[in-house]
Design a protein around this motif. Structure first.
Motif, PDB file in Angstrom:
ATOM      1  N   SER A   1      53.041   8.935 -29.248  1.00  0.00           N
ATOM      2  CA  SER A   1      53.787   8.661 -30.480  1.00  0.00           C
ATOM      3  C   SER A   1      54.088   7.173 -30.617  1.00  0.00           C
ATOM      4  O   SER A   1      54.097   6.639 -31.728  1.00  0.00           O
ATOM      5  CB  SER A   1      55.063   9.498 -30.566  1.00  0.00           C
ATOM      6  N   THR A   2      54.299   6.492 -29.486  1.00  0.00           N
ATOM      7  CA  THR A   2      54.478   5.039 -29.526  1.00  0.00           C
ATOM      8  C   THR A   2      53.203   4.386 -30.040  1.00  0.00           C
ATOM      9  O   THR A   2      53.247   3.560 -30.963  1.00  0.00           O
ATOM     10  CB  THR A   2      54.798   4.476 -28.124  1.00  0.00           C
ATOM     11  N   LEU A   3      52.075   4.745 -29.457  1.00  0.00           N
ATOM     12  CA  LEU A   3      50.791   4.157 -29.851  1.00  0.00           C
ATOM     13  C   LEU A   3      50.521   4.359 -31.340  1.00  0.00           C
ATOM     14  O   LEU A   3      50.240   3.400 -32.064  1.00  0.00           O
ATOM     15  CB  LEU A   3      49.656   4.763 -29.023  1.00  0.00           C
ATOM     16  N   VAL A   4      50.609   5.585 -31.791  1.00  0.00           N
ATOM     17  CA  VAL A   4      50.299   5.909 -33.188  1.00  0.00           C
ATOM     18  C   VAL A   4      51.253   5.194 -34.135  1.00  0.00           C
ATOM     19  O   VAL A   4      50.822   4.601 -35.140  1.00  0.00           O
ATOM     20  CB  VAL A   4      50.324   7.435 -33.397  1.00  0.00           C
ATOM     21  N   SER A   5      52.532   5.204 -33.830  1.00  0.00           N
ATOM     22  CA  SER A   5      53.526   4.583 -34.706  1.00  0.00           C
ATOM     23  C   SER A   5      53.367   3.075 -34.781  1.00  0.00           C
ATOM     24  O   SER A   5      53.369   2.478 -35.864  1.00  0.00           O
ATOM     25  CB  SER A   5      54.938   4.921 -34.219  1.00  0.00           C
ATOM     26  N   VAL A   6      53.228   2.446 -33.637  1.00  0.00           N
ATOM     27  CA  VAL A   6      53.166   0.989 -33.579  1.00  0.00           C
ATOM     28  C   VAL A   6      51.871   0.463 -34.209  1.00  0.00           C
ATOM     29  O   VAL A   6      51.897  -0.501 -34.979  1.00  0.00           O
ATOM     30  CB  VAL A   6      53.338   0.511 -32.122  1.00  0.00           C
ATOM     31  N   VAL A   7      50.755   1.098 -33.918  1.00  0.00           N
ATOM     32  CA  VAL A   7      49.479   0.627 -34.468  1.00  0.00           C
ATOM     33  C   VAL A   7      49.453   0.802 -35.986  1.00  0.00           C
ATOM     34  O   VAL A   7      49.010  -0.088 -36.713  1.00  0.00           O
ATOM     35  CB  VAL A   7      48.288   1.321 -33.780  1.00  0.00           C
ATOM     36  N   ALA A   8      49.932   1.934 -36.484  1.00  0.00           N
ATOM     37  CA  ALA A   8      49.965   2.137 -37.936  1.00  0.00           C
ATOM     38  C   ALA A   8      50.844   1.090 -38.614  1.00  0.00           C
ATOM     39  O   ALA A   8      50.466   0.526 -39.650  1.00  0.00           O
ATOM     40  CB  ALA A   8      50.468   3.544 -38.261  1.00  0.00           C
ATOM     41  N   MET A   9      51.992   0.814 -38.025  1.00  0.00           N
ATOM     42  CA  MET A   9      52.892  -0.174 -38.625  1.00  0.00           C
ATOM     43  C   MET A   9      52.300  -1.575 -38.552  1.00  0.00           C
ATOM     44  O   MET A   9      52.391  -2.348 -39.521  1.00  0.00           O
ATOM     45  CB  MET A   9      54.260  -0.141 -37.942  1.00  0.00           C
ATOM     46  N   MET A  10      51.678  -1.927 -37.420  1.00  0.00           N
ATOM     47  CA  MET A  10      51.059  -3.254 -37.313  1.00  0.00           C
ATOM     48  C   MET A  10      49.955  -3.420 -38.350  1.00  0.00           C
ATOM     49  O   MET A  10      49.836  -4.478 -38.972  1.00  0.00           O
ATOM     50  CB  MET A  10      50.511  -3.496 -35.901  1.00  0.00           C
ATOM     51  N   ALA A  11      49.148  -2.389 -38.545  1.00  0.00           N
ATOM     52  CA  ALA A  11      48.067  -2.468 -39.532  1.00  0.00           C
ATOM     53  C   ALA A  11      48.639  -2.652 -40.935  1.00  0.00           C
ATOM     54  O   ALA A  11      48.157  -3.484 -41.713  1.00  0.00           O
ATOM     55  CB  ALA A  11      47.200  -1.217 -39.466  1.00  0.00           C
TER      56      ALA A  11
END
Length: 183
Positions: A61-71
């Motif tokens: 959930s960290t990976l998915v959340s952070v990458v989506a927000m960074m993009a």
């Protein structure tokens, strides 16, 4: 974080974490245990999970959340924006967490284990309570496990030859897992 960015992100980005949680973590990854802490992993019942239950650290959930927000931020904010300027450091932090040799992430969908075995063939490794096929970890507690992925065993492009078969069995017309998309 400017309130206007939090408000707009709340409408535009759908992830396991709320933008009000993701944005501060991106601005200061060292102060966010989800971005600064590696966890030890195990296969427990029908899925991969952290060894210490309730411990905060880097998960799917960290990976998915952070990458989506960074993009979203990278495309939304202009060059020179102070929030956009922190994105390279946040990405470096994510890559450091992904380099944890013990990291296993849940793929978040259940699959039919007997069906996967028919397609996949002989496992690469068998242990008490799980089987490994390349980088794919399948719990054997029941016939409908939530597969995990051992990050250290993926190839340089983040792929594994067993993932296409897993996608086909997981439904959603063989769509990639959200963890794959984030990678």
């Amino acid at each position: 974080v400017p309130e206007s960015i939090v408000s707009e992100a709340s409408r535009a980005v759908r992830t396991p974490w709320e933008p009000s949680r993701v944005l501060p973590a991106l601005l200061d990854p060292a102060s966010a245990p989800e971005l600064s802490g590696d966890l030890r992993w195990r296969v427990h019942r029908d899925r991969v999970s952290p060894v210490e239950e309730g411990t905060v650290g880097f998960t799917e959930s960290t990976l998915v959340s952070v990458v989506a927000m960074m993009a979203w931020l990278a495309h939304r904010l202009p060059a020179g924006d102070p929030v956009r300027a922190v994105l390279p450091a946040a990405l470096t932090t994510v890559r450091e967490r992904l380099a944890n040799p013990d990291l296993m992430l849940s793929l978040g969908r259940y699959v039919n284990l007997p069906g996967f075995r028919k397609v996949a063939g002989t496992p690469s490794e068998v242990a008490d309570g799980w089987e490994r096929y390349g980088a794919v970890i399948m719990a054997t507690h029941d016939n409908q496990p939530a597969p995990g992925i051992r990050m250290a065993l993926l190839d340089a492009s983040g792929e594994d030859p067993y993932l296409p078969a897993l996608r086909a069995l997981a439904g959603e017309a063989g769509a990639p897992f959200t963890v794959e998309l984030a990678l």
